[in-house]
Design a protein around this motif. Structure first.
Motif, PDB file in Angstrom:
ATOM      1  N   GLU A 175       0.821  -1.212   0.000  1.00 49.76           N
ATOM      2  CA  GLU A 175       0.000   0.000   0.000  1.00 49.76           C
ATOM      3  C   GLU A 175       0.856   1.265   0.000  1.00 49.76           C
ATOM      4  OE1 GLU A 175      -2.456  -0.372   3.427  1.00 49.76           O
ATOM      5  OE2 GLU A 175      -3.568  -2.109   2.654  1.00 49.76           O
ATOM      6  N   LYS A 176       2.157   1.103   0.216  1.00 49.54           N
ATOM      7  CA  LYS A 176       3.052   2.254   0.290  1.00 49.54           C
ATOM      8  C   LYS A 176       3.532   2.671  -1.097  1.00 49.54           C
ATOM      9  CE  LYS A 176       4.879   1.189   4.912  1.00 49.54           C
ATOM     10  NZ  LYS A 176       6.118   1.096   5.724  1.00 49.54           N
ATOM     11  N   ASP A 177       3.987   3.910  -1.203  1.00 52.69           N
ATOM     12  CA  ASP A 177       4.598   4.389  -2.445  1.00 52.69           C
ATOM     13  C   ASP A 177       6.094   4.094  -2.463  1.00 52.69           C
ATOM     14  OD1 ASP A 177       2.196   5.454  -3.454  1.00 52.69           O
ATOM     15  OD2 ASP A 177       2.471   7.277  -2.262  1.00 52.69           O
ATOM     16  N   ILE A 178       6.705   4.210  -1.293  1.00 55.79           N
ATOM     17  CA  ILE A 178       8.135   3.943  -1.147  1.00 55.79           C
ATOM     18  C   ILE A 178       8.338   3.091   0.103  1.00 55.79           C
ATOM     19  CG2 ILE A 178      10.410   4.951  -0.722  1.00 55.79           C
ATOM     20  CD1 ILE A 178       9.543   7.398  -2.291  1.00 55.79           C
ATOM     21  N   VAL A 179       9.205   2.102  -0.014  1.00 55.18           N
ATOM     22  CA  VAL A 179       9.479   1.227   1.122  1.00 55.18           C
ATOM     23  C   VAL A 179      10.992   1.073   1.252  1.00 55.18           C
ATOM     24  CG1 VAL A 179       9.386  -0.900  -0.243  1.00 55.18           C
ATOM     25  CG2 VAL A 179       8.849  -0.989   2.186  1.00 55.18           C
ATOM     26  N   SER A 180      11.453   0.864   2.455  1.00 52.28           N
ATOM     27  CA  SER A 180      12.894   0.738   2.657  1.00 52.28           C
ATOM     28  C   SER A 180      13.375  -0.665   2.296  1.00 52.28           C
ATOM     29  CB  SER A 180      13.262   1.043   4.113  1.00 52.28           C
ATOM     30  OG  SER A 180      12.866  -0.023   4.961  1.00 52.28           O
ATOM     31  N   HIS A 181      14.636  -0.744   1.973  1.00 57.42           N
ATOM     32  CA  HIS A 181      15.291  -2.025   1.715  1.00 57.42           C
ATOM     33  C   HIS A 181      15.042  -2.995   2.866  1.00 57.42           C
ATOM     34  CE1 HIS A 181      18.754  -4.706   2.436  1.00 57.42           C
ATOM     35  NE2 HIS A 181      18.990  -4.708   1.134  1.00 57.42           N
ATOM     36  N   ASP A 182      15.240  -2.527   4.097  1.00 51.59           N
ATOM     37  CA  ASP A 182      15.140  -3.416   5.256  1.00 51.59           C
ATOM     38  C   ASP A 182      13.708  -3.896   5.490  1.00 51.59           C
ATOM     39  OD1 ASP A 182      17.823  -2.989   5.455  1.00 51.59           O
ATOM     40  OD2 ASP A 182      17.754  -1.846   7.329  1.00 51.59           O
ATOM     41  N   GLU A 183      12.722  -3.041   5.189  1.00 50.59           N
ATOM     42  CA  GLU A 183      11.321  -3.465   5.300  1.00 50.59           C
ATOM     43  C   GLU A 183      11.012  -4.570   4.290  1.00 50.59           C
ATOM     44  OE1 GLU A 183       8.243  -0.059   6.460  1.00 50.59           O
ATOM     45  OE2 GLU A 183       9.625   0.601   4.888  1.00 50.59           O
ATOM     46  N   LEU A 184      11.508  -4.407   3.069  1.00 53.30           N
ATOM     47  CA  LEU A 184      11.256  -5.424   2.042  1.00 53.30           C
ATOM     48  C   LEU A 184      11.942  -6.740   2.388  1.00 53.30           C
ATOM     49  CD1 LEU A 184      11.263  -3.951  -1.586  1.00 53.30           C
ATOM     50  CD2 LEU A 184       9.447  -5.185  -0.404  1.00 53.30           C
ATOM     51  N   ILE A 185      13.149  -6.651   2.917  1.00 51.49           N
ATOM     52  CA  ILE A 185      13.840  -7.872   3.343  1.00 51.49           C
ATOM     53  C   ILE A 185      13.010  -8.595   4.401  1.00 51.49           C
ATOM     54  CG2 ILE A 185      15.806  -8.732   4.692  1.00 51.49           C
ATOM     55  CD1 ILE A 185      16.615  -8.327   1.861  1.00 51.49           C
ATOM     56  N   GLU A 186      12.499  -7.842   5.364  1.00 51.73           N
ATOM     57  CA  GLU A 186      11.671  -8.457   6.405  1.00 51.73           C
ATOM     58  C   GLU A 186      10.425  -9.093   5.790  1.00 51.73           C
ATOM     59  OE1 GLU A 186       9.368  -7.390  10.610  1.00 51.73           O
ATOM     60  OE2 GLU A 186      10.529  -5.828   9.580  1.00 51.73           O
ATOM     61  N   GLY A 187       9.783  -8.373   4.865  1.00 50.31           N
ATOM     62  CA  GLY A 187       8.593  -8.899   4.206  1.00 50.31           C
ATOM     63  C   GLY A 187       8.887 -10.153   3.397  1.00 50.31           C
ATOM     64  N   ILE A 188      10.011 -10.168   2.711  1.00 46.90           N
ATOM     65  CA  ILE A 188      10.417 -11.342   1.926  1.00 46.90           C
ATOM     66  C   ILE A 188      10.541 -12.563   2.818  1.00 46.90           C
ATOM     67  CG2 ILE A 188      12.424 -12.357   0.742  1.00 46.90           C
ATOM     68  CD1 ILE A 188      12.799  -9.555  -0.590  1.00 46.90           C
ATOM     69  N   PHE A 189      11.174 -12.397   3.959  1.00 51.87           N
ATOM     70  CA  PHE A 189      11.394 -13.561   4.822  1.00 51.87           C
ATOM     71  C   PHE A 189      10.133 -13.976   5.583  1.00 51.87           C
ATOM     72  CE2 PHE A 189      15.747 -12.849   3.680  1.00 51.87           C
ATOM     73  CZ  PHE A 189      16.281 -14.134   3.687  1.00 51.87           C
ATOM     74  N   VAL A 190       9.211 -13.043   5.788  1.00 52.29           N
ATOM     75  CA  VAL A 190       7.902 -13.420   6.334  1.00 52.29           C
ATOM     76  C   VAL A 190       7.182 -14.324   5.334  1.00 52.29           C
ATOM     77  CG1 VAL A 190       5.589 -12.561   6.900  1.00 52.29           C
ATOM     78  CG2 VAL A 190       7.604 -11.433   7.861  1.00 52.29           C
ATOM     79  N   GLU A 191       7.188 -13.923   4.060  1.00 54.53           N
ATOM     80  CA  GLU A 191       6.524 -14.721   3.027  1.00 54.53           C
ATOM     81  C   GLU A 191       7.268 -16.035   2.769  1.00 54.53           C
ATOM     82  OE1 GLU A 191       3.607 -14.228   1.740  1.00 54.53           O
ATOM     83  OE2 GLU A 191       3.299 -12.309   2.754  1.00 54.53           O
ATOM     84  N   TYR A 192       8.585 -15.982   2.819  1.00 52.92           N
ATOM     85  CA  TYR A 192       9.378 -17.196   2.599  1.00 52.92           C
ATOM     86  C   TYR A 192       9.085 -18.241   3.675  1.00 52.92           C
ATOM     87  CZ  TYR A 192      13.539 -20.177   2.094  1.00 52.92           C
ATOM     88  OH  TYR A 192      14.391 -21.247   1.939  1.00 52.92           O
ATOM     89  N   LYS A 193       8.888 -17.777   4.892  1.00 51.54           N
ATOM     90  CA  LYS A 193       8.582 -18.696   5.992  1.00 51.54           C
ATOM     91  C   LYS A 193       7.244 -19.402   5.755  1.00 51.54           C
ATOM     92  CE  LYS A 193       8.679 -18.894  11.056  1.00 51.54           C
ATOM     93  NZ  LYS A 193       8.838 -18.117  12.315  1.00 51.54           N
ATOM     94  N   LYS A 194       6.323 -18.733   5.065  1.00 55.07           N
ATOM     95  CA  LYS A 194       5.007 -19.321   4.767  1.00 55.07           C
ATOM     96  C   LYS A 194       5.073 -20.301   3.591  1.00 55.07           C
ATOM     97  CE  LYS A 194       2.566 -14.955   5.753  1.00 55.07           C
ATOM     98  NZ  LYS A 194       1.734 -13.912   5.082  1.00 55.07           N
ATOM     99  N   ALA A 195       6.101 -20.165   2.765  1.00 56.58           N
ATOM    100  CA  ALA A 195       6.162 -20.901   1.499  1.00 56.58           C
ATOM    101  C   ALA A 195       6.365 -22.395   1.723  1.00 56.58           C
ATOM    102  CB  ALA A 195       7.281 -20.337   0.632  1.00 56.58           C
ATOM    103  N   ASP A 196       5.683 -23.191   0.910  1.00 57.07           N
ATOM    104  CA  ASP A 196       5.758 -24.646   0.997  1.00 57.07           C
ATOM    105  C   ASP A 196       6.337 -25.188  -0.310  1.00 57.07           C
ATOM    106  OD1 ASP A 196       4.791 -27.328   2.234  1.00 57.07           O
ATOM    107  OD2 ASP A 196       3.913 -27.325   0.223  1.00 57.07           O
ATOM    108  N   LYS A 197       7.392 -25.977  -0.209  1.00 58.90           N
ATOM    109  CA  LYS A 197       8.088 -26.453  -1.409  1.00 58.90           C
ATOM    110  C   LYS A 197       7.169 -27.251  -2.332  1.00 58.90           C
ATOM    111  CE  LYS A 197      11.182 -29.798  -1.239  1.00 58.90           C
ATOM    112  NZ  LYS A 197      12.433 -30.558  -0.991  1.00 58.90           N
ATOM    113  N   ILE A 198       6.359 -28.130  -1.770  1.00 60.52           N
ATOM    114  CA  ILE A 198       5.459 -28.941  -2.598  1.00 60.52           C
ATOM    115  C   ILE A 198       4.460 -28.058  -3.335  1.00 60.52           C
ATOM    116  CG2 ILE A 198       3.631 -30.678  -2.559  1.00 60.52           C
ATOM    117  CD1 ILE A 198       6.298 -31.922  -2.215  1.00 60.52           C
ATOM    118  N   LYS A 199       3.943 -27.056  -2.659  1.00 57.95           N
ATOM    119  CA  LYS A 199       2.999 -26.148  -3.314  1.00 57.95           C
ATOM    120  C   LYS A 199       3.665 -25.441  -4.491  1.00 57.95           C
ATOM    121  CE  LYS A 199       0.080 -22.084  -2.622  1.00 57.95           C
ATOM    122  NZ  LYS A 199      -0.500 -21.116  -1.667  1.00 57.95           N
ATOM    123  N   TYR A 200       4.897 -24.992  -4.288  1.00 61.42           N
ATOM    124  CA  TYR A 200       5.601 -24.246  -5.332  1.00 61.42           C
ATOM    125  C   TYR A 200       5.980 -25.145  -6.509  1.00 61.42           C
ATOM    126  CZ  TYR A 200       6.099 -19.756  -2.910  1.00 61.42           C
ATOM    127  OH  TYR A 200       5.854 -18.527  -2.337  1.00 61.42           O
TER     128      TYR A 200
END
Length: 247
Positions: free
Chosen positions: A8-33
């Motif tokens: 929802e943001k226009d600009i996001v920091s590098h560190d925020e995106l890194i945190e978001g990436i790893f939140v989503e990565y933790k949810k990711a399931d290899k079989i699903k992918y």
């Protein structure tokens, strides 16, 4: 962290995106992918194919804070030493969404690409591959396995893959698929490894020639390098239909 709010943001920091990436990565399931990837082969749903390359890259991608390249002066366009992304990132997802939906793979290596692809793949419903999907994938693998020593994926092999019955694709989509197998370490060389066990900053990875528009490491792959069956087993060892390439 609520990752919905990031988009929802226009600009996001590098560190925020890194945190978001790893939140989503933790949810990711290899079989699903991997199932989504396979299920895309006989369908028009290229978005099913897009998550696997990022999931593969995240196998070795370091969780890190923004760090300037050594001797680099701080500026708005100073790249991170680990990933080459900027400290402040504009959230324009139009091109990212187009690649996710229409190419079935990565066209860039920005943090926004990684975050968007993971988030959207996590939101997909789980899907099981069909008989046709396995057939197409086995034909792709057979073409790669039977390649001549000096064959590359860029011309003859891609041309052969384009003729597989039931596999509708253009050259950009086939390139993205083969590059995904590179990130997965299934197509790699002794010197130029995929991302399964070691990290390479793909934004600045070496290319085979100055004019090459293929990504690392498949850009360096030749028929003599073959299929890394150990890596293949890691990704697709749960599918009895593909056990031939897991031995």
């Amino acid at each position: 962290m609520n990752t919905d709010k990031l988009l929802e943001k226009d600009i996001v920091s590098h560190d925020e995106l890194i945190e978001g990436i790893f939140v989503e990565y933790k949810k990711a399931d290899k079989i699903k992918y991997t199932s989504a990837f396979l299920s895309s082969l006989s369908s028009d749903h290229l978005s099913f194919r897009s998550g696997l390359p990022v999931f593969a890259i995240l196998q070795s991608f370091p969780k890190h804070k923004f760090k300037l390249v050594k001797n680099q002066k701080p500026s708005r366009i100073s790249p991170c030493d680990f990933c080459s992304s900027y400290e402040q990132i504009e959230l324009d997802t139009e091109l990212v969404e187009e690649s996710f939906e229409e190419i079935g793979g990565l066209t860039g290596f920005d943090l926004l690409d990684y975050f968007y692809y993971l988030k959207k793949t996590n939101e997909l419903k789980s899907i099981k591959p069909k008989k046709e999907d396995y057939k197409i994938f086995l034909e792709i693998l057979e073409i790669l396995e039977n390649a001549n020593n000096k064959d590359t994926v860029k011309k003859e092999l891609q041309k052969k893959i384009s003729k597989i019955k039931g596999f509708k694709s253009d050259s950009e989509q086939r390139q993205a698929l083969l590059e995904t197998l590179g990130y997965c370490s299934i197509l790699e060389t002794e010197e130029h490894k995929g991302l399964l066990n070691q990290y390479t900053n793909l934004a600045i990875a070496p290319t085979k020639t100055h004019s090459s528009d293929w990504n690392y490491p498949v850009d360096w792959w030749l028929g003599k390098d073959g299929i890394n069956k150990k890596a293949f087993k890691f990704w697709f060892g749960d599918y009895p239909e593909l056990e031939k390439y897991c031995i």
